[in-house]
Design an enzyme around this catalytic site. Structure first.
Site, PDB file in Angstrom:
ATOM      1  N   VAL A 129      -2.039 -30.758 -25.913  1.00  0.00           N
ATOM      2  CA  VAL A 129      -2.480 -31.377 -27.173  1.00  0.00           C
ATOM      3  C   VAL A 129      -3.734 -32.226 -26.929  1.00  0.00           C
ATOM      4  O   VAL A 129      -4.704 -32.167 -27.702  1.00  0.00           O
ATOM      5  CB  VAL A 129      -1.347 -32.221 -27.793  1.00  0.00           C
ATOM      6  CG1 VAL A 129      -1.840 -32.974 -29.014  1.00  0.00           C
ATOM      7  CG2 VAL A 129      -0.166 -31.326 -28.167  1.00  0.00           C
ATOM      8  N   ALA A 176      -7.040 -40.731 -20.081  1.00  0.00           N
ATOM      9  CA  ALA A 176      -6.143 -41.015 -18.948  1.00  0.00           C
ATOM     10  C   ALA A 176      -5.036 -39.978 -18.885  1.00  0.00           C
ATOM     11  O   ALA A 176      -4.526 -39.543 -19.921  1.00  0.00           O
ATOM     12  CB  ALA A 176      -5.524 -42.404 -19.113  1.00  0.00           C
ATOM     13  N   GLU A 192      11.381 -24.014 -23.260  1.00  0.00           N
ATOM     14  CA  GLU A 192      11.003 -24.800 -22.085  1.00  0.00           C
ATOM     15  C   GLU A 192      11.459 -24.021 -20.848  1.00  0.00           C
ATOM     16  O   GLU A 192      12.320 -23.130 -20.950  1.00  0.00           O
ATOM     17  CB  GLU A 192      11.721 -26.162 -22.128  1.00  0.00           C
ATOM     18  CG  GLU A 192      11.292 -27.067 -23.278  1.00  0.00           C
ATOM     19  CD  GLU A 192       9.852 -27.537 -23.144  1.00  0.00           C
ATOM     20  OE1 GLU A 192       9.383 -27.742 -22.017  1.00  0.00           O
ATOM     21  OE2 GLU A 192       9.179 -27.688 -24.188  1.00  0.00           O
ATOM     22  N   LYS A 220      13.338 -36.214 -33.820  1.00  0.00           N
ATOM     23  CA  LYS A 220      12.616 -36.058 -35.098  1.00  0.00           C
ATOM     24  C   LYS A 220      13.472 -36.560 -36.264  1.00  0.00           C
ATOM     25  O   LYS A 220      12.974 -37.245 -37.168  1.00  0.00           O
ATOM     26  CB  LYS A 220      12.228 -34.583 -35.298  1.00  0.00           C
ATOM     27  CG  LYS A 220      11.223 -34.115 -34.254  1.00  0.00           C
ATOM     28  CD  LYS A 220      10.933 -32.630 -34.346  1.00  0.00           C
ATOM     29  CE  LYS A 220      10.047 -32.214 -33.183  1.00  0.00           C
ATOM     30  NZ  LYS A 220       9.752 -30.790 -33.141  1.00  0.00           N
ATOM     31  N   GLY A 236       2.462 -25.972 -31.512  1.00  0.00           N
ATOM     32  CA  GLY A 236       1.207 -25.357 -31.090  1.00  0.00           C
ATOM     33  C   GLY A 236       0.180 -26.457 -30.857  1.00  0.00           C
ATOM     34  O   GLY A 236       0.085 -27.391 -31.661  1.00  0.00           O
TER      35      GLY A 236
HETATM   36  N1  NAP Z   1       2.714 -28.937 -27.816  1.00  0.00           N
HETATM   37  C1  NAP Z   1       3.113 -28.965 -29.080  1.00  0.00           C
HETATM   38  O1  NAP Z   1       3.169 -27.945 -29.769  1.00  0.00           O
HETATM   39  C2  NAP Z   1       3.491 -30.273 -29.710  1.00  0.00           C
HETATM   40  C3  NAP Z   1       3.829 -30.315 -31.082  1.00  0.00           C
HETATM   41  C4  NAP Z   1       4.144 -31.541 -31.668  1.00  0.00           C
HETATM   42  C5  NAP Z   1       4.170 -32.688 -30.881  1.00  0.00           C
HETATM   43  N2  NAP Z   1       3.883 -32.592 -29.550  1.00  0.00           N
HETATM   44  C6  NAP Z   1       3.950 -33.807 -28.749  1.00  0.00           C
HETATM   45  O2  NAP Z   1       2.654 -34.112 -28.257  1.00  0.00           O
HETATM   46  C7  NAP Z   1       2.772 -34.732 -26.982  1.00  0.00           C
HETATM   47  C8  NAP Z   1       1.878 -33.982 -25.986  1.00  0.00           C
HETATM   48  O3  NAP Z   1       2.344 -32.649 -25.864  1.00  0.00           O
HETATM   49  P1  NAP Z   1       1.686 -31.651 -24.816  1.00  0.00           P
HETATM   50  O4  NAP Z   1       2.238 -30.318 -25.134  1.00  0.00           O
HETATM   51  O5  NAP Z   1       0.223 -31.863 -24.783  1.00  0.00           O
HETATM   52  O6  NAP Z   1       2.339 -32.222 -23.451  1.00  0.00           O
HETATM   53  P2  NAP Z   1       1.838 -31.958 -21.955  1.00  0.00           P
HETATM   54  O7  NAP Z   1       1.012 -30.718 -21.904  1.00  0.00           O
HETATM   55  O8  NAP Z   1       3.049 -32.085 -21.104  1.00  0.00           O
HETATM   56  O9  NAP Z   1       0.850 -33.187 -21.650  1.00  0.00           O
HETATM   57  C9  NAP Z   1       1.300 -34.482 -21.458  1.00  0.00           C
HETATM   58  C10 NAP Z   1       0.156 -35.313 -20.900  1.00  0.00           C
HETATM   59  O10 NAP Z   1       0.607 -36.655 -20.806  1.00  0.00           O
HETATM   60  C11 NAP Z   1       0.231 -37.169 -19.539  1.00  0.00           C
HETATM   61  N3  NAP Z   1       1.091 -38.270 -19.129  1.00  0.00           N
HETATM   62  C12 NAP Z   1       2.412 -38.254 -18.842  1.00  0.00           C
HETATM   63  N4  NAP Z   1       2.823 -39.489 -18.496  1.00  0.00           N
HETATM   64  C13 NAP Z   1       1.737 -40.285 -18.572  1.00  0.00           C
HETATM   65  C14 NAP Z   1       1.494 -41.667 -18.334  1.00  0.00           C
HETATM   66  N5  NAP Z   1       2.497 -42.476 -17.943  1.00  0.00           N
HETATM   67  N6  NAP Z   1       0.252 -42.159 -18.496  1.00  0.00           N
HETATM   68  C15 NAP Z   1      -0.766 -41.359 -18.897  1.00  0.00           C
HETATM   69  N7  NAP Z   1      -0.608 -40.042 -19.140  1.00  0.00           N
HETATM   70  C16 NAP Z   1       0.626 -39.524 -18.975  1.00  0.00           C
HETATM   71  C17 NAP Z   1       0.340 -35.989 -18.609  1.00  0.00           C
HETATM   72  O11 NAP Z   1      -0.381 -36.271 -17.444  1.00  0.00           O
HETATM   73  P3  NAP Z   1      -0.514 -35.203 -16.242  1.00  0.00           P
HETATM   74  O12 NAP Z   1      -1.488 -34.193 -16.763  1.00  0.00           O
HETATM   75  O13 NAP Z   1      -1.037 -36.034 -15.140  1.00  0.00           O
HETATM   76  O14 NAP Z   1       0.861 -34.662 -16.010  1.00  0.00           O
HETATM   77  C18 NAP Z   1      -0.288 -34.907 -19.501  1.00  0.00           C
HETATM   78  O15 NAP Z   1      -1.696 -34.960 -19.412  1.00  0.00           O
HETATM   79  C19 NAP Z   1       4.258 -34.712 -26.618  1.00  0.00           C
HETATM   80  O16 NAP Z   1       4.836 -35.960 -26.898  1.00  0.00           O
HETATM   81  C20 NAP Z   1       4.823 -33.637 -27.522  1.00  0.00           C
HETATM   82  O17 NAP Z   1       6.195 -33.839 -27.844  1.00  0.00           O
HETATM   83  C21 NAP Z   1       3.525 -31.435 -28.962  1.00  0.00           C
END
Ligand code: NAP
Length: 368
Positions: free
Chosen positions: A14, A43, A220, A235, A349
């Site tokens: 995201v 970050a 997952e 949610k 997505g």
């Molecule tokens: N993907 C979707 O379709 C979707 C839809 C709705 C909501 N969301 C929500 O959006 C959020 C992001 O989703 P995503 O799919 O992008 O997740 P992701 O790919 O797992 O990315 C998470 C990011 O957060 C970073 N992170 C984790 N702990 C951290 C900390 N303590 N300090 C700073 N950065 C930290 C990770 O760092 P590293 O890169 O170093 O691991 C990574 O860059 C989640 O909460 C998810 O539930 C996602």
């Protein structure tokens, strides 16, 4: 031109999509909104890239995306450094009027989020975890800048925590603002579980659909993270709290799609053991059909309570008509009754989610 300092925490799927969309929309933001989003820092869990000048250039942002897309930590970016402390990153990088955007899935961001609000900055959360911790944290995060009973008029937006960019929280807030009494919310908030339930309704074996979804990467890596329903429970809790109900995650009644004794199995053993659940699910689907009902993995928020799990719904209702991976939410209220207000569409997505985060950012820019 209004220049808005932005700190992005989390540069996963995201976060990267958001950076791409910020750059791609620079012309639109300038022409239509008189706005430029200045990335001051990004970050990840280990490192940060902080602007030495006014903002990180678009070329630097492209390098950030390239580093993260290749699976490397930000520390390996030419301008990257370690971040042991997100509060410190915000302290160094933010300026008055800053937007702090949480695109992590971690509760470790909470101190930095609260610190940002204390400094008068604004927050956009895609991350559900901070909003589903203790109620006190929820109230502090959502109420800053607004009276406690008008949370959504404050300095925080969290539209994408429920149904990605679908305007679910916006609808809830508008119903609340108009004094329309929300009697019940029912929704399907997981594309993965929607896929599984659609497969069951088509007469496929539970084990077959889950294994296929796993193989296609729809679940997952451990499919129990989806099938257990905890993400949907978060949610539902965010919606219930949005109605002002004093609930905690432990109060949400969650019924997952596998029994507790399968919790301790390895992923491979879990997938192998799935056929033992097939007959039960097939029987439940048949019994539902005999009553004109269908089986949905639904969240129900009603009567001060939240329930999440397999639910029998009327086959003719919007939720009953749903198939595939779309999310769908029904709001039953004083004015939306007997037919509910319905919001349906893609509920996941990275690009759709990032677009919702960006919309929250632009909207907040015009909130004092
Ligand atoms: N993907 C979707 O379709 C979707 C839809 C709705 C909501 N969301 C929500 O959006 C959020 C992001 O989703 P995503 O799919 O992008 O997740 P992701 O790919 O797992 O990315 C998470 C990011 O957060 C970073 N992170 C984790 N702990 C951290 C900390 N303590 N300090 C700073 N950065 C930290 C990770 O760092 P590293 O890169 O170093 O691991 C990574 O860059 C989640 O909460 C998810 O539930 C996602």
């Amino acid at each position: 031109m209004r220049e808005i300092p932005v700190i992005l925490i989390g540069v996963g799927g995201v976060g990267q999509a958001l950076l791409r969309q910020i750059v791609a929309n620079r012309g639109l933001h300038a022409e239509q909104y008189g706005l430029r989003l200045h990335l001051r820092a990004v970050a990840d869990s280990q490192g940060a890239v902080i602007a030495l000048d006014a903002e990180l250039s678009d070329a630097t942002l492209a390098e950030v995306i390239a580093v993260k897309a290749s699976g490397r930590p930000l520390i390996e970016h030419p301008d990257g450094g370690p971040q042991g402390d997100l509060v410190g990153v915000i302290d160094v990088a933010a300026h008055p009027g800053a937007l702090v955007v949480d695109c992590t899935a971690s509760d470790a961001t909470v101190p930095a989020l609260l610190y940002s609000l204390e400094q008068g900055y604004k927050l956009v959360l895609a991350n559900k975890k901070p909003l589903t911790m203790e109620q006190e944290v929820y109230h502090r995060l959502t109420s800053a800048g607004g009276a406690s009973h008008v949370r959504h008029l404050g300095r925080t937006r969290w539209e994408t925590t429920c149904g990605a960019a679908l305007p679910v929280i916006a609808a809830l807030n508008r119903l609340a603002a108009s004094g329309d009494a929300v009697e019940r919310i029912a929704g399907a908030f997981s594309g993965t579980l929607g896929y599984v339930m659609t497969g069951l309704q088509e007469g496929r074996a539970f084990s077959d659909v889950v294994r296929e979804a796993h193989k296609l990467g729809y679940t997952e890596p451990d499919p129990r993270d989806d099938l257990g329903g905890i993400d949907v429970a978060r949610k539902a809790l965010i919606l219930a709290r949005g109605l002002g109900w004093p609930l905690d995650l432990a109060d949400v009644e969650v019924t997952g799609l596998y029994p507790a004794e399968m919790e301790s199995l390895s992923v491979a053993d879990f997938l192998d053991a799935l056929p033992q659940l097939d007959a039960d699910f097939a029987g439940q689907v048949q019994r539902a059909a005999a009553e004109g009902k269908v089986f949905r993995f639904a969240a129900t928020v009603a009567n001060g309570q939240c329930r999440v799990g397999p639910t029998l719904v009327d086959g003719a209702s919007p939720l009953g008509q749903l198939s595939g991976t779309d999310n769908l939410v029904e709001f039953y209220t004083r004015w939306y009754s007997p037919n509910p207000l319905v919001i349906q569409g893609r509920g996941a997505g990275v690009d759709a989610t990032a677009s919702g985060v960006l919309a929250d950012m632009v909207e907040l820019t015009y909130t004092t």
